[in-house]
Design a protein around this motif. Sequence first.
Motif, mmCIF file in Angstrom:
data_model
loop_
_atom_site.group_PDB
_atom_site.id
_atom_site.type_symbol
_atom_site.label_atom_id
_atom_site.label_comp_id
_atom_site.label_asym_id
_atom_site.label_seq_id
_atom_site.Cartn_x
_atom_site.Cartn_y
_atom_site.Cartn_z
ATOM 1 N N ASP A 1 0.827 -1.209 0.000
ATOM 2 C CA ASP A 1 0.000 0.000 0.000
ATOM 3 C C ASP A 1 0.862 1.261 0.000
ATOM 4 O OD1 ASP A 1 -2.281 -1.548 -0.018
ATOM 5 O OD2 ASP A 1 -2.665 -1.327 2.152
ATOM 6 N N ARG B 1 3.930 5.751 -5.586
ATOM 7 C CA ARG B 1 3.894 5.861 -7.050
ATOM 8 C C ARG B 1 2.756 6.758 -7.518
ATOM 9 N NH1 ARG B 1 5.839 -0.254 -8.206
ATOM 10 N NH2 ARG B 1 8.042 0.182 -7.824
ATOM 11 N N ALA B 2 1.609 6.691 -6.840
ATOM 12 C CA ALA B 2 0.497 7.584 -7.185
ATOM 13 C C ALA B 2 0.880 9.035 -6.918
ATOM 14 C CB ALA B 2 -0.743 7.207 -6.379
ATOM 15 N N ALA C 1 2.304 1.682 -3.507
ATOM 16 C CA ALA C 1 1.273 2.172 -4.428
ATOM 17 C C ALA C 1 0.995 3.657 -4.181
ATOM 18 C CB ALA C 1 -0.008 1.355 -4.267
#
Length: 121
Positions: free
Chosen positions: A49, A55-56, A52
Amino acid sequence: MIVLTRLNDAQFAINPDLIERIHVNPDTTLVMVDGSKYIVTESLQEVIDRIAAYRAQVISMARDIPPQIYERPGLGLVPEVFSAEPAGAKTGAKTGAKTGDKTAGDSTSGGKTVPLRPRNS
């Protein structure tokens, strides 16, 4: 970088792009591309998580950056991404009789004529 916690409660930041794999038995172990290993208190899902979310965030930050604007003679203010000429190209009129003619002064041919040859099928 993502922030994780070692077993001794010390926090450290790590580049998630360098993580090769993550093992869980019983502790979560990050195996890096260079072979080094880090044991962390976070669960496998928490690490995934955080990667992610990192990267977002990178993608979101990249979208918010305005394009670079350059002053081009004869073109005015032009974004580099949408410029009419490639970066580093000379601006101005070309010397040639017609479009498509390759003359000695034509900058696209470098002053040399390249003969065409048929393709082998």
